[in-house]
Design an enzyme around this catalytic site. Structure first.
Site, PDB file in Angstrom:
ATOM      1  N   SER A 143       0.850  -1.180   0.000  1.00  0.00           N
ATOM      2  CA  SER A 143       0.000   0.000   0.000  1.00  0.00           C
ATOM      3  C   SER A 143       0.889   1.234   0.000  1.00  0.00           C
ATOM      4  CB  SER A 143      -0.872   0.005   1.254  1.00  0.00           C
ATOM      5  OG  SER A 143      -1.509   1.256   1.424  1.00  0.00           O
ATOM      6  N   TYR A 156      -3.444  -0.440  10.269  1.00  0.00           N
ATOM      7  CA  TYR A 156      -3.217  -0.820   8.873  1.00  0.00           C
ATOM      8  C   TYR A 156      -1.876  -0.280   8.387  1.00  0.00           C
ATOM      9  CZ  TYR A 156      -3.921  -1.226   3.830  1.00  0.00           C
ATOM     10  OH  TYR A 156      -3.775  -1.537   2.502  1.00  0.00           O
ATOM     11  N   LYS A 160       1.446  -2.462   7.122  1.00  0.00           N
ATOM     12  CA  LYS A 160       2.027  -2.345   5.784  1.00  0.00           C
ATOM     13  C   LYS A 160       3.482  -1.875   5.847  1.00  0.00           C
ATOM     14  CE  LYS A 160      -1.413  -3.814   3.312  1.00  0.00           C
ATOM     15  NZ  LYS A 160      -1.349  -5.028   2.496  1.00  0.00           N
TER      16      LYS A 160
END
Length: 197
Positions: A143, A156, A160
């Protein structure tokens, strides 16, 4: 007599919806046999049906990518059924939209288990089979948030960032060993997927 063209064997985590399902359909459209991994049995069967309606072949496995043993067992089953895995795509993810001050420890734990450890465990299952053959490709779905943390997505973003560090280390090791196993990490933008549901 003409030799039959070998079909690529592809394993995709998070394959029941969103990006994972689109990836599965794209591989199937090019003739690959696709193993679909996710937790939800209903969505898995719907994805399998779509691939079969396209004329493709699919297997479904209801697994949790946070469980290394389940992933290793799936890899064995896929290879027993179809042969050596050519491509493994690590796409499974979860997220929690929340300010840090409202996050619970168990939410950070689950996001880390799925988004980071799920990619690590899947990669280990793939490497176990690909390294002895000295071939295969592993995709760690990243991402843009692997490089930039943003508000409301701390778990999140952190997961990542962790995947990016793991990828860099693994890639360097494979280069050092002159391995023909390939690894890549596309860094994706925000997408309109069930992630935000």
């Amino acid at each position: 007599m003409e030799k039959e063209n070998k079909k690529d064997i592809v394993v995709i985590t998070g394959a029941s919806a969103g990006l994972g399902r689109a990836i599965a359909k794209e591989f199937a459209s090019h003739g690959a046999r696709v193993a679909l991994l996710a937790r939800g049995k209903g969505r898995l069967e719907a994805a399998k049906k779509e691939i079969e309606e396209m004329g493709g072949e699919a297997l479904t496995f209801s697994v949790d990518v946070a469980n290394a043993e389940q992933l290793d067992a799936v890899a064995s089953q896929v290879e027993e059924k179809w042969g050596p895995i050519d491509v493994w795509v690590n796409n499974a993810m979860v997220g929690v939209l929340s300010p840090v001050k409202e996050m619970k420890p168990e939410e950070y734990k689950r996001v880390t288990e799925v988004n980071y450890l799920g990619q690590v465990y899947s990669t280990l299952a793939a490497l176990k089979r690909m390294l002895p053959r000295d071939r295969g490709s592993i995709v760690l779905v990243g991402s843009a948030l692997a490089y930039r943390g943003i508000p409301l997505q701390s778990a999140y973003c952190a997961s990542k960032h962790a995947v990016q560090g793991f990828f860099d280390s693994l890639r360097t090791e494979l280069l050092h060993d002159k391995s023909n196993v390939r690894v890549t990490m596309p860094q994706l933008p925000a997408m309109n997927t069930p992630q935000f549901d």
